[in-house]
Design an enzyme around this catalytic site. Structure first.
Site, PDB file in Angstrom:
ATOM      1  N   HIS A  70      46.843  41.838  47.969  1.00 25.95           N
ATOM      2  CA  HIS A  70      45.573  41.214  47.606  1.00 25.95           C
ATOM      3  C   HIS A  70      44.653  42.182  46.859  1.00 25.95           C
ATOM      4  CE1 HIS A  70      41.953  38.622  48.900  1.00 25.95           C
ATOM      5  NE2 HIS A  70      42.712  37.869  48.126  1.00 25.95           N
TER       6      HIS A  70
ATOM      7  N   LYS B 260      42.667  44.667  44.177  1.00 31.00           N
ATOM      8  CA  LYS B 260      42.153  44.537  42.812  1.00 31.00           C
ATOM      9  C   LYS B 260      41.662  45.915  42.364  1.00 31.00           C
ATOM     10  CE  LYS B 260      41.449  40.106  44.428  1.00 31.00           C
ATOM     11  NZ  LYS B 260      41.581  39.650  45.814  1.00 31.00           N
TER      12      LYS B 260
ATOM     13  N   ASP C 197      22.728  48.868  57.384  1.00 25.16           N
ATOM     14  CA  ASP C 197      21.442  49.571  57.482  1.00 25.16           C
ATOM     15  C   ASP C 197      20.834  49.899  56.124  1.00 25.16           C
ATOM     16  OD1 ASP C 197      21.837  49.504  60.239  1.00 25.16           O
ATOM     17  OD2 ASP C 197      22.725  51.503  60.293  1.00 25.16           O
TER      18      ASP C 197
ATOM     19  N   HIS D  73      32.943  34.217  46.434  1.00 25.08           N
ATOM     20  CA  HIS D  73      34.224  34.915  46.485  1.00 25.08           C
ATOM     21  C   HIS D  73      34.062  36.398  46.807  1.00 25.08           C
ATOM     22  CE1 HIS D  73      38.123  36.569  44.993  1.00 25.08           C
ATOM     23  NE2 HIS D  73      38.562  35.439  45.519  1.00 25.08           N
TER      24      HIS D  73
ATOM     25  N   ASP E 140      41.858  55.991  31.911  1.00 26.77           N
ATOM     26  CA  ASP E 140      41.925  57.432  31.657  1.00 26.77           C
ATOM     27  C   ASP E 140      41.584  58.265  32.890  1.00 26.77           C
ATOM     28  OD1 ASP E 140      42.908  57.406  29.111  1.00 26.77           O
ATOM     29  OD2 ASP E 140      40.983  57.620  28.102  1.00 26.77           O
TER      30      ASP E 140
ATOM     31  N   LYS F  48      33.401  39.881  48.650  1.00 31.37           N
ATOM     32  CA  LYS F  48      33.696  40.356  50.000  1.00 31.37           C
ATOM     33  C   LYS F  48      32.984  41.697  50.170  1.00 31.37           C
ATOM     34  CE  LYS F  48      37.877  38.584  48.182  1.00 31.37           C
ATOM     35  NZ  LYS F  48      37.865  37.252  48.603  1.00 31.37           N
TER      36      LYS F  48
END
Length: 541
Positions: A203, A205, A445, A438, A210, A440
């Protein structure tokens, strides 16, 4: 033909698999008619079992370190004061169009290496433009490594193999399904003799240019993640990073790239891959329109030779690729997230589109409330989720969460109230387009930010590989907190208990409205998902 028992498929399992595997990140029509599923189940039982190739060559390679002379490295150096050399730099990318522009700008300036790791790269305008830019970078001599989860790569073998036929490009598929032919549901059903393989996905991403700049967060590569889909777009968040943290992110990519769970795409296809086949598919794809705020784009900042970044330290957490083989020994991102929650002293802001807190999470949230830590959660409503099955899993916990003192906010559909601002930070900016949460992320704090691919549910904890970055920067944490609060205040329902019943509140003061019925989607789900959610364990949601 006689078929072994291991290859036979009970109809109930076929139905269950297709129901569960309706996408978290892109929902195809996996909820097909039960008769079609049964027919495919019978076809699989009669057709035998497909298998992955053996003796696959996976040449080992690692992230390049000889990048100090690149244009991007020089811009990073120019953007860093002498007293900031030990810190990383960060820039939030909440706007979809700007997040896509940032990736394209980095691809076009890359000189030596591009590393790309995604759960989904779609064959739509966004995905094809993205791949075309990567191929053009390879044609300039840039080494391009692309790692894609195989679940939603249906029909893409020719595309990815054609791309890998170009010089300087290698494409690998994570945990591929043994069946390469047919549509999405057909591939799932015909591969169910390897159900464990199907059920464990990558899952992650991650995008690195470079070895200097990285983009990570919640977005896959498809129209709906970058405000380019007409009907519905995802509200999401990426972060651009530079400095020491990029080396940690690159090490995560290398661990996955060199693992036995990935297969070069050329080992999965028959015949000789055709570079021309790839070029035919991408030749006529139009370039995306530039972001509306072009003066604020990463491309403009790179052209000026200096970036404005928030400074801080960071930690990278990533599940081991062997989690896809059922390895439960290594520490997980979910465990790191629970430890981070435990560190909270005053407040936790949490956004998760698929929020199904299991026993460990419920214990952690209850313990925080026992210390008088304020907890506020933003998730999708039934009216905005693309996963109603998962929503009903979450719904089982609402009363317990509210009784524990957790504030719950559920995203409302566009235009649900007269005063809703559809273009608030992170929104689609398309007035008629449905916004689906979508992103997450967690803010602790207003000092620490957890951002990555992990949903707060059992699937992320036990089955998918996930990755996240924890950024220690109060200024950045305050920006992320504003992102969450804007969505809570301007575009979500506050869920409360009124007696023994739930109520959904929207608006303020004299304009406040109270709903006693759960907000419903425009279209009724194709299957009785509320009943199905009761039958399935939370580990399958």
């Amino acid at each position: 033909m006689q078929t072994s028992l291991r290859c036979s498929l009970p109809t109930s399992l076929a139905y269950r698999a297709c129901a569960r595997l309706a996408s978290r990140d892109q929902a195809p029509a996996a909820f097909a008619a039960a008769g079609r599923v049964v027919a495919m189940a019978i076809a699989m039982a009669m057709g035998g079992c497909a298998a992955l190739p053996g003796q696959v060559e996976r040449p080992v390679s690692y992230s390049r370190s000889d990048v100090a002379d690149t244009q991007l490295a020089k811009i990073a150096a120019a953007s860093t004061a002498d007293d900031q050399r030990g810190l990383s730099g960060f820039q939030l990318l909440p706007d979809g169009a700007q997040a896509f522009d940032a990736r394209i700008a980095l691809i076009r300036r890359a000189e030596k290496t591009l590393d790309v790791q995604y759960y989904l790269i779609a064959s739509d305008g966004t995905g094809l433009e993205f791949l075309r830019e990567l191929q053009r970078a390879a044609a300039r001599g840039v080494r391009v490594r692309i790692l894609v989860d195989d679940l939603y790569a249906t029909g893409q073998d020719e595309l990815f193999a054609g791309l890998a036929a170009h010089d300087n490009v290698e494409v690998r598929m994570f945990n591929p399904l043994p069946v390469r032919r047919g549509g999405f549901a057909e591939r799932i059903v015909l591969s169910l003799h390897q159900f464990t393989r199907i059920n464990h996905r990558m899952h992650n991403k991650l995008f690195i240019a470079d070895g200097t700049f990285a983009v990570t967060g919640g977005r896959n590569i498809a129209d709906e993640y970058f405000d380019r889909s007409g009907d519905a777009n995802f509200i999401d968040m990426d972060v651009l990073s530079m400095g020491p943290v990029v080396k940690e992110l690159a090490a995560v990519f290398d661990r996955f790239w060199n693992s036995d769970v990935v297969y070069p795409v050329r080992s999965l296809v028959r015949g000789e891959p055709s570079a021309q086949a790839f070029e035919r598919q991408v030749a006529n794809v139009p370039a995306a329109a530039p972001a509306a705020s072009a003066s604020l784009s990463l491309d403009a900042e790179l052209s000026r030779g200096r970036l404005e970044l928030e400074r801080g330290t960071a930690e990278v957490f990533a599940d081991a690729p062997q989690k896809a083989e059922g390895d439960t020994v290594a520490a997980t991102v979910a465990q790191a997230h629970l430890a981070l929650l435990d560190s909270a002293q005053t407040e936790v802001l949490l956004a998760s589109p698929y929020f199904v807190p299991g026993a460990p999470a419920m214990l952690a949230l209850s313990a925080m409330r026992g210390r008088d830590v304020r907890i506020s959660v933003l998730t999708n409503s039934l009216a905005t989720t693309d996963e109603p099955l998962v929503h009903f899993g979450y719904a089982r916990h609402r009363a317990a969460l509210l009784n524990a003192g957790v504030d719950l906010h559920e995203l409302m559909p566009t235009g649900a109230t007269a005063g809703e601002t559809t273009t608030s930070l992170g929104g689609s900016g398309r007035g008629a387009s449905l916004g689906r949460l979508h992103t997450k992320l967690t803010v602790i704090d207003e000092e620490k930010t957890f951002l990555g691919s992990m949903n707060m549910d059992a699937r992320s904890a036990r089955l998918n590989t996930e990755a996240a970055i924890v950024i220690h920067s109060a200024p950045l944490a305050r920006l992320v907190a504003k992102f969450v609060r804007d969505r809570q205040q301007e575009g979500s329902y506050e869920v409360r208990l009124q007696g023994n019943r739930l109520a959904w509140l929207s608006g303020e003061g004299a304009e406040q409205r109270t709903r006693s019925a759960e907000p419903q989607p425009a279209a009724t789900p194709a299957l009785p998902v509320r009943v199905l959610a009761q039958l399935l364990g939370e580990g399958m949601l």
